[in-house]
Design a protein around this motif. Structure first.
Motif, PDB file in Angstrom:
ATOM      1  N   SER A 181      13.446 -75.812  25.203  1.00 42.44           N
ATOM      2  CA  SER A 181      14.393 -75.862  25.939  1.00 42.44           C
ATOM      3  C   SER A 181      13.554 -75.408  27.019  1.00 42.44           C
ATOM      4  O   SER A 181      14.561 -74.069  27.163  1.00 42.44           O
ATOM      5  N   PHE A 182      12.263 -74.394  26.924  1.00 40.03           N
ATOM      6  CA  PHE A 182      12.117 -73.013  27.482  1.00 40.03           C
ATOM      7  C   PHE A 182      10.827 -73.707  28.558  1.00 40.03           C
ATOM      8  O   PHE A 182      10.408 -74.769  28.064  1.00 40.03           O
ATOM      9  N   GLU A 183      11.011 -73.222  29.836  1.00 35.90           N
ATOM     10  CA  GLU A 183       9.867 -73.644  30.906  1.00 35.90           C
ATOM     11  C   GLU A 183       8.878 -72.552  31.423  1.00 35.90           C
ATOM     12  O   GLU A 183       8.717 -72.582  31.968  1.00 35.90           O
ATOM     13  N   GLY A 184       8.834 -71.692  29.946  1.00 29.34           N
ATOM     14  CA  GLY A 184       7.220 -70.360  30.411  1.00 29.34           C
ATOM     15  C   GLY A 184       8.081 -69.482  29.421  1.00 29.34           C
ATOM     16  O   GLY A 184       9.026 -69.534  28.363  1.00 29.34           O
ATOM     17  N   SER A 185       7.020 -68.517  29.461  1.00 33.09           N
ATOM     18  CA  SER A 185       6.612 -67.464  28.502  1.00 33.09           C
ATOM     19  C   SER A 185       7.912 -66.649  28.321  1.00 33.09           C
ATOM     20  O   SER A 185       8.310 -66.594  27.609  1.00 33.09           O
ATOM     21  N   PHE A 186       8.087 -66.289  29.847  1.00 37.19           N
ATOM     22  CA  PHE A 186       9.291 -65.573  30.561  1.00 37.19           C
ATOM     23  C   PHE A 186      10.965 -66.344  29.528  1.00 37.19           C
ATOM     24  O   PHE A 186      11.469 -65.505  29.576  1.00 37.19           O
ATOM     25  N   ASP A 187      11.173 -67.361  29.665  1.00 34.85           N
ATOM     26  CA  ASP A 187      11.952 -68.097  29.410  1.00 34.85           C
ATOM     27  C   ASP A 187      11.577 -67.641  27.957  1.00 34.85           C
ATOM     28  O   ASP A 187      13.121 -67.292  27.155  1.00 34.85           O
ATOM     29  N   LEU A 188      10.900 -68.064  26.854  1.00 34.02           N
ATOM     30  CA  LEU A 188      11.375 -67.767  25.751  1.00 34.02           C
ATOM     31  C   LEU A 188      11.558 -66.732  25.371  1.00 34.02           C
ATOM     32  O   LEU A 188      12.458 -66.557  24.631  1.00 34.02           O
ATOM     33  N   PRO A 192       4.369 -48.627  27.736  1.00 35.03           N
ATOM     34  CA  PRO A 192       3.685 -49.323  27.766  1.00 35.03           C
ATOM     35  C   PRO A 192       4.500 -50.809  27.751  1.00 35.03           C
ATOM     36  O   PRO A 192       3.749 -51.999  27.940  1.00 35.03           O
ATOM     37  N   ARG A 193       5.301 -50.650  27.298  1.00 30.77           N
ATOM     38  CA  ARG A 193       6.363 -51.797  27.637  1.00 30.77           C
ATOM     39  C   ARG A 193       6.880 -51.840  28.918  1.00 30.77           C
ATOM     40  O   ARG A 193       7.798 -52.978  29.141  1.00 30.77           O
ATOM     41  N   ALA A 194       6.502 -50.981  29.732  1.00 26.03           N
ATOM     42  CA  ALA A 194       7.698 -50.751  31.534  1.00 26.03           C
ATOM     43  C   ALA A 194       7.312 -51.902  32.313  1.00 26.03           C
ATOM     44  O   ALA A 194       8.055 -52.096  32.640  1.00 26.03           O
ATOM     45  N   GLU A 195       6.099 -52.272  31.563  1.00 27.68           N
ATOM     46  CA  GLU A 195       5.153 -53.268  33.301  1.00 27.68           C
ATOM     47  C   GLU A 195       5.803 -54.768  32.561  1.00 27.68           C
ATOM     48  O   GLU A 195       6.094 -55.186  32.988  1.00 27.68           O
ATOM     49  N   LYS A 250      13.855 -62.638  36.115  1.00 25.31           N
ATOM     50  CA  LYS A 250      15.728 -62.701  35.359  1.00 25.31           C
ATOM     51  C   LYS A 250      16.443 -63.118  36.453  1.00 25.31           C
ATOM     52  O   LYS A 250      17.170 -63.665  36.526  1.00 25.31           O
ATOM     53  N   MET A 251      15.856 -62.385  37.538  1.00 24.83           N
ATOM     54  CA  MET A 251      17.341 -62.259  39.305  1.00 24.83           C
ATOM     55  C   MET A 251      16.548 -63.368  39.742  1.00 24.83           C
ATOM     56  O   MET A 251      17.492 -64.361  40.385  1.00 24.83           O
ATOM     57  N   TYR A 252      15.503 -64.038  39.549  1.00 27.75           N
ATOM     58  CA  TYR A 252      15.357 -65.000  40.182  1.00 27.75           C
ATOM     59  C   TYR A 252      15.746 -66.054  39.531  1.00 27.75           C
ATOM     60  O   TYR A 252      16.038 -67.311  40.119  1.00 27.75           O
ATOM     61  N   ARG A 253      15.415 -66.790  37.670  1.00 31.93           N
ATOM     62  CA  ARG A 253      15.548 -67.254  37.183  1.00 31.93           C
ATOM     63  C   ARG A 253      17.362 -67.408  38.029  1.00 31.93           C
ATOM     64  O   ARG A 253      17.916 -68.820  37.848  1.00 31.93           O
ATOM     65  N   TYR A 254      18.322 -66.293  37.939  1.00 26.96           N
ATOM     66  CA  TYR A 254      19.673 -66.338  38.262  1.00 26.96           C
ATOM     67  C   TYR A 254      20.381 -67.007  39.539  1.00 26.96           C
ATOM     68  O   TYR A 254      20.702 -67.605  39.778  1.00 26.96           O
ATOM     69  N   ALA A 255      19.222 -65.992  40.560  1.00 23.94           N
ATOM     70  CA  ALA A 255      18.848 -67.139  41.436  1.00 23.94           C
ATOM     71  C   ALA A 255      19.237 -68.785  41.768  1.00 23.94           C
ATOM     72  O   ALA A 255      19.512 -68.869  42.958  1.00 23.94           O
ATOM     73  N   SER A 256      17.952 -69.128  41.070  1.00 20.74           N
ATOM     74  CA  SER A 256      17.725 -70.628  41.528  1.00 20.74           C
ATOM     75  C   SER A 256      18.994 -71.383  41.081  1.00 20.74           C
ATOM     76  O   SER A 256      19.013 -72.028  41.151  1.00 20.74           O
ATOM     77  N   LEU A 304       9.963 -59.017  33.991  1.00 16.10           N
ATOM     78  CA  LEU A 304      11.178 -59.922  32.966  1.00 16.10           C
ATOM     79  C   LEU A 304      12.033 -59.781  33.961  1.00 16.10           C
ATOM     80  O   LEU A 304      12.656 -60.459  34.010  1.00 16.10           O
ATOM     81  N   LEU A 305      12.135 -58.306  34.120  1.00 14.92           N
ATOM     82  CA  LEU A 305      13.985 -58.721  34.927  1.00 14.92           C
ATOM     83  C   LEU A 305      13.644 -58.961  36.930  1.00 14.92           C
ATOM     84  O   LEU A 305      14.782 -59.715  37.266  1.00 14.92           O
ATOM     85  N   GLU A 306      12.818 -59.255  36.865  1.00 12.38           N
ATOM     86  CA  GLU A 306      11.856 -59.937  38.151  1.00 12.38           C
ATOM     87  C   GLU A 306      12.273 -61.256  37.813  1.00 12.38           C
ATOM     88  O   GLU A 306      12.688 -61.947  38.259  1.00 12.38           O
TER      89      GLU A 306
END
Length: 258
Positions: A8-15, A87-90, A99-105, A95-97
């Motif tokens: 049900s996932f399309e990549g590591s960021f999706d998971l 260390p989590r900033a990047e 998420k934005m593109y996923r919602y746009a799609s 992740l936010l970027e």
């Protein structure tokens, strides 16, 4: 490259976003130890033989382990530089970027589905309208209109408006309820009595009293008579009432029913 859907996932960021949403985590303050353990558990349960697809998930796993190790360093070593970046900033930024593109799609996909349901009609003009000039000058439209003609049209419109009006209801004014309290009237009579002592009933009324004013004032006089604070006499039938205020003070009364 054709994306390969992994369960049900399309990549590591999706998971990763799925795990964050599932555990109701704050994306700006990710508990890196917990999210790394859950991510690795999922990777171990995968049985994907495509190394190119698996490599993306393994790279993210390595990134999470690296961040986890940095977060677990002793506090003294971590704070050598007061301006040290989280260390989590990047990871959060990426992740936010994503998420934005996923919602746009998703939004574009919905728009595509809606567009597929629309049907367009070829432009057509009725035969009776084909010979009408595209542009008509104001002078052409008003060539038969004169000032007397406009005045006649205006008079006709106004006459129709007057015919539609109700001759009775159109003259009604605004009806408002008068607020008159018996308690306030009793107080006013006492104040007047202290300063005049003997006076006529009509002196309590305004120059042009309304019927309600007369009734409430009369009820106020009766109330004060019952309290023993004034006397009332009448020399002849239908003559004005002669009132004598007996008390030397004013008492406040509770709200009285009319």
């Amino acid at each position: 490259m054709l994306p390969v859907k992994l369960q049900s996932f399309e990549g590591s960021f999706d998971l990763l976003l799925h795990l964050i949403d599932k555990n109701k985590m704050n994306i700006f303050d990710i508990p890196i130890v917990e999210i790394t353990e859950q991510y690795l558990d999922y990777i171990h349960s995968m049985q994907e033989k495509d190394l190119e697809v698996m490599s993306e998930f393994l790279v993210m796993a390595a990134t999470l382990l690296k961040i986890k190790s940095q977060m677990l360093l002793p506090r003294e070593e971590k704070q050598e530089d007061k301006d040290q970046v989280d260390p989590r900033a990047e990871l959060v930024e990426r992740l936010l970027e994503y998420k934005m593109y996923r919602y746009a799609s998703i939004k574009l996909k919905d728009m595509q589905i809606d567009a597929e349901r629309e049907v367009f009609k070829e432009p057509s003009i009725p035969n009776e309208l084909k010979n009408i000039p595209k542009q008509i000058s104001p002078q052409e439209l008003l060539k038969d209109i004169s000032l007397p003609k406009l005045q006649e049209i205006f008079a006709t419109v106004m006459k129709r408006r007057e015919d539609k009006m109700d001759p009775v209801r159109s003259k009604f004014g605004k009806i408002e309820k008068e607020v008159i309290t018996l308690s306030k009237t009793v107080l006013n009579i006492q104040q007047f009595g202290l300063s005049h002592r003997k006076f006529l009933f009509t002196s309590l009324l305004s120059i042009k009293p309304e019927k309600m004013d007369i009734i409430v004032t009369f009820l106020g006089v009766l109330e004060l008579m019952k309290m023993g604070r004034l006397e009332v006499q009448q020399q002849e039938l239908f003559e004005d009432l002669e009132i004598q205020y007996l008390a030397d003070d004013i008492v406040l009364v509770e709200e009285l029913e009319l």
